[in-house]
Scaffold this motif. Structure first.
Motif, PDB file in Angstrom:
ATOM      1  N   TYR A  56       0.822  -1.211   0.000  1.00  0.00           N
ATOM      2  CA  TYR A  56       0.000   0.000   0.000  1.00  0.00           C
ATOM      3  C   TYR A  56       0.860   1.267   0.000  1.00  0.00           C
ATOM      4  O   TYR A  56       0.338   2.372   0.116  1.00  0.00           O
ATOM      5  CB  TYR A  56      -0.938   0.001   1.214  1.00  0.00           C
ATOM      6  N   GLU A  57       2.186   1.100  -0.133  1.00  0.00           N
ATOM      7  CA  GLU A  57       3.075   2.252  -0.205  1.00  0.00           C
ATOM      8  C   GLU A  57       3.098   2.789  -1.632  1.00  0.00           C
ATOM      9  O   GLU A  57       2.655   2.130  -2.570  1.00  0.00           O
ATOM     10  CB  GLU A  57       4.496   1.846   0.211  1.00  0.00           C
ATOM     11  N   LEU A  58       3.635   4.001  -1.795  1.00  0.00           N
ATOM     12  CA  LEU A  58       3.811   4.561  -3.137  1.00  0.00           C
ATOM     13  C   LEU A  58       5.201   4.233  -3.657  1.00  0.00           C
ATOM     14  O   LEU A  58       6.165   4.233  -2.885  1.00  0.00           O
ATOM     15  CB  LEU A  58       3.623   6.077  -3.113  1.00  0.00           C
ATOM     16  N   PRO A  59       5.329   3.931  -4.951  1.00  0.00           N
ATOM     17  CA  PRO A  59       6.666   3.714  -5.511  1.00  0.00           C
ATOM     18  C   PRO A  59       7.495   4.990  -5.397  1.00  0.00           C
ATOM     19  O   PRO A  59       6.960   6.095  -5.451  1.00  0.00           O
ATOM     20  CB  PRO A  59       6.383   3.364  -6.971  1.00  0.00           C
ATOM     21  N   GLU A  60       8.795   4.810  -5.249  1.00  0.00           N
ATOM     22  CA  GLU A  60       9.671   5.966  -5.023  1.00  0.00           C
ATOM     23  C   GLU A  60      10.891   5.875  -5.923  1.00  0.00           C
ATOM     24  O   GLU A  60      11.415   4.784  -6.172  1.00  0.00           O
ATOM     25  CB  GLU A  60      10.105   5.985  -3.553  1.00  0.00           C
ATOM     26  N   ALA A  61      11.342   7.010  -6.417  1.00  0.00           N
ATOM     27  CA  ALA A  61      12.559   7.044  -7.236  1.00  0.00           C
ATOM     28  C   ALA A  61      13.755   6.613  -6.400  1.00  0.00           C
ATOM     29  O   ALA A  61      13.803   6.838  -5.183  1.00  0.00           O
ATOM     30  CB  ALA A  61      12.776   8.448  -7.794  1.00  0.00           C
ATOM     31  N   LYS A  62      14.737   5.996  -7.055  1.00  0.00           N
ATOM     32  CA  LYS A  62      15.899   5.487  -6.326  1.00  0.00           C
ATOM     33  C   LYS A  62      16.672   6.584  -5.618  1.00  0.00           C
ATOM     34  O   LYS A  62      17.270   6.362  -4.565  1.00  0.00           O
ATOM     35  CB  LYS A  62      16.825   4.735  -7.295  1.00  0.00           C
ATOM     36  N   ASP A  63      16.682   7.793  -6.206  1.00  0.00           N
ATOM     37  CA  ASP A  63      17.472   8.872  -5.600  1.00  0.00           C
ATOM     38  C   ASP A  63      16.641   9.768  -4.685  1.00  0.00           C
ATOM     39  O   ASP A  63      17.121  10.802  -4.213  1.00  0.00           O
ATOM     40  CB  ASP A  63      18.150   9.721  -6.682  1.00  0.00           C
ATOM     41  N   ALA A  64      15.384   9.388  -4.406  1.00  0.00           N
ATOM     42  CA  ALA A  64      14.512  10.240  -3.591  1.00  0.00           C
ATOM     43  C   ALA A  64      15.073  10.443  -2.180  1.00  0.00           C
ATOM     44  O   ALA A  64      15.087  11.566  -1.658  1.00  0.00           O
ATOM     45  CB  ALA A  64      13.115   9.642  -3.526  1.00  0.00           C
ATOM     46  N   LYS A  65      15.534   9.368  -1.553  1.00  0.00           N
ATOM     47  CA  LYS A  65      16.033   9.470  -0.184  1.00  0.00           C
ATOM     48  C   LYS A  65      17.283  10.338  -0.117  1.00  0.00           C
ATOM     49  O   LYS A  65      17.410  11.194   0.765  1.00  0.00           O
ATOM     50  CB  LYS A  65      16.338   8.078   0.378  1.00  0.00           C
ATOM     51  N   SER A  66      18.215  10.137  -1.050  1.00  0.00           N
ATOM     52  CA  SER A  66      19.456  10.914  -1.021  1.00  0.00           C
ATOM     53  C   SER A  66      19.193  12.390  -1.287  1.00  0.00           C
ATOM     54  O   SER A  66      19.839  13.267  -0.696  1.00  0.00           O
ATOM     55  CB  SER A  66      20.457  10.364  -2.046  1.00  0.00           C
ATOM     56  N   LEU A  67      18.231  12.695  -2.156  1.00  0.00           N
ATOM     57  CA  LEU A  67      17.875  14.087  -2.420  1.00  0.00           C
ATOM     58  C   LEU A  67      17.294  14.749  -1.174  1.00  0.00           C
ATOM     59  O   LEU A  67      17.649  15.884  -0.833  1.00  0.00           O
ATOM     60  CB  LEU A  67      16.869  14.169  -3.569  1.00  0.00           C
ATOM     61  N   THR A  68      16.412  14.042  -0.499  1.00  0.00           N
ATOM     62  CA  THR A  68      15.816  14.586   0.722  1.00  0.00           C
ATOM     63  C   THR A  68      16.882  14.823   1.777  1.00  0.00           C
ATOM     64  O   THR A  68      16.887  15.869   2.441  1.00  0.00           O
ATOM     65  CB  THR A  68      14.738  13.618   1.258  1.00  0.00           C
ATOM     66  N   GLU A  69      17.776  13.871   1.941  1.00  0.00           N
ATOM     67  CA  GLU A  69      18.854  14.029   2.925  1.00  0.00           C
ATOM     68  C   GLU A  69      19.745  15.211   2.573  1.00  0.00           C
ATOM     69  O   GLU A  69      20.168  15.972   3.454  1.00  0.00           O
ATOM     70  CB  GLU A  69      19.681  12.742   2.993  1.00  0.00           C
ATOM     71  N   GLN A  70      20.022  15.382   1.292  1.00  0.00           N
ATOM     72  CA  GLN A  70      20.849  16.508   0.853  1.00  0.00           C
ATOM     73  C   GLN A  70      20.160  17.833   1.152  1.00  0.00           C
ATOM     74  O   GLN A  70      20.786  18.790   1.635  1.00  0.00           O
ATOM     75  CB  GLN A  70      21.142  16.382  -0.643  1.00  0.00           C
ATOM     76  N   GLU A  71      18.863  17.917   0.905  1.00  0.00           N
ATOM     77  CA  GLU A  71      18.123  19.150   1.152  1.00  0.00           C
ATOM     78  C   GLU A  71      18.046  19.488   2.635  1.00  0.00           C
ATOM     79  O   GLU A  71      18.038  20.663   3.022  1.00  0.00           O
ATOM     80  CB  GLU A  71      16.714  19.027   0.549  1.00  0.00           C
ATOM     81  N   GLU A  72      18.013  18.459   3.474  1.00  0.00           N
ATOM     82  CA  GLU A  72      17.918  18.695   4.917  1.00  0.00           C
ATOM     83  C   GLU A  72      19.203  19.275   5.500  1.00  0.00           C
ATOM     84  O   GLU A  72      19.205  19.815   6.605  1.00  0.00           O
ATOM     85  CB  GLU A  72      17.546  17.396   5.631  1.00  0.00           C
ATOM     86  N   THR A  73      20.303  19.188   4.752  1.00  0.00           N
ATOM     87  CA  THR A  73      21.570  19.739   5.240  1.00  0.00           C
ATOM     88  C   THR A  73      21.813  21.166   4.743  1.00  0.00           C
ATOM     89  O   THR A  73      22.797  21.797   5.136  1.00  0.00           O
ATOM     90  CB  THR A  73      22.751  18.860   4.777  1.00  0.00           C
ATOM     91  N   LEU A  74      20.937  21.675   3.892  1.00  0.00           N
ATOM     92  CA  LEU A  74      21.126  23.019   3.348  1.00  0.00           C
ATOM     93  C   LEU A  74      20.936  24.067   4.439  1.00  0.00           C
ATOM     94  O   LEU A  74      20.020  23.968   5.258  1.00  0.00           O
ATOM     95  CB  LEU A  74      20.142  23.258   2.202  1.00  0.00           C
TER      96      LEU A  74
END
Length: 279
Positions: A114-132
């Protein structure tokens, strides 16, 4: 979280919240009377309804997201910064399955539960944005305010509903109020209950109580979909909405055509932006 603002800038809110909005005997559905059928594809989890021809599809929305990201990146580069999402693999962003009535595709159930499919780089992008840092966010806010970004014109992707959104909502509400939906949902409830599942009492759709991600969720998803497949639940529901939408289109053809013309103009500019700015 701040990166939610970024995602809403480059991806359609309707896509992000698409999980649950949202043969049988004769019924009052106008689908049989008008011989209107929706296109459903269990391999992709896609349900195509007539009104969708007047709005952006998911690929169009990804193109809009990419064009907006490239514009933001160009603006931020002038301040010595960059926009991480501008260089992501946009073609690899998966299409979201249509779970308008609940989970129904076996391929979707096996791959995602029941989860949504996610792009392979989604997690790394989010982590990168959280460090800005705060300086980056301040520059981003200035760019976001100053730029004229392309609008998302898909299904339920804007705060103000489009004529397409209004028709989609009208057909969906008509379906939920119909005896056709009540009959099909009752059949599904009996089936999943016999399979050991519990229908979600808080959902008006065909959704069982969903366990946390893991083997139990995948087992529930498989049983849920098996019931919908054996009962042929989805096609008549989609056909009912398709018939309702055909009637809506006849009444609102002019405004829908005008809206589609605007969509095409935006997409033409989007393509030029992607080509110009290195997409």
């Amino acid at each position: 979280m701040r990166n939610t603002r970024i995602i809403s800038t480059v991806l359609a809110p309707g896509i992000m919240t698409l999980v649950f909005l949202l043969g049988g005997c004769a019924s009052e559905t106008s689908a049989n009377e008008n011989n209107v059928r929706a296109h459903i594809d269990s391999a992709t989890g896609e349900i195509v309804l007539p009104l969708e021809a007047y709005a952006m599809n998911q690929k169009d929305e990804r193109d809009v997201g990419q064009a907006n990201a490239l514009l933001l990146n160009k603006c931020l580069k002038e301040t010595g910064r960059n926009f991480p999402r501008a260089t992501q693999d946009w073609a690899a962003i998966p299409a979201y399955p249509d779970r308008r009535y609940g989970l129904w595709s076996k391929a979707d159930a096996v791959a995602n539960g029941y989860e949504l499919p996610e792009a392979k780089d989604a997690k790394s992008l989010t982590e990168q944005e959280e460090t800005l840092g705060q300086d980056w966010w301040s520059a981003y806010e200035v760019c976001h305010s100053d730029l004229q970004l392309f609008p998302m014109m898909g299904i339920n992707t804007a705060m103000d509903p489009s004529p397409v959104d209004l028709g989609m909502q009208e057909s969906f509400e008509a379906l939920l109020a119909s005896s056709e939906f009540e009959r099909i949902r009752d059949e599904w409830k009996l089936c999943v209950t016999a399979a050991g599942l519990t229908p979600d009492p808080n959902s008006t759709l065909m959704v069982p109580a969903i366990p946390a991600w893991g083997e139990d969720q995948l087992r529930v998803a498989a049983a849920d979909v098996e019931c919908k497949e054996s009962l042929n639940s989805v096609q008549p529901l989609a056909d009912f909405e398709a018939s309702e939408q055909k009637t809506y289109i006849k009444k609102h053809e002019s405004e829908l055509t005008n809206y589609r013309n605007e969509v095409d103009k935006v997409l033409e500019s989007v393509t030029k932006t992607i080509t110009t700015h290195g997409g």
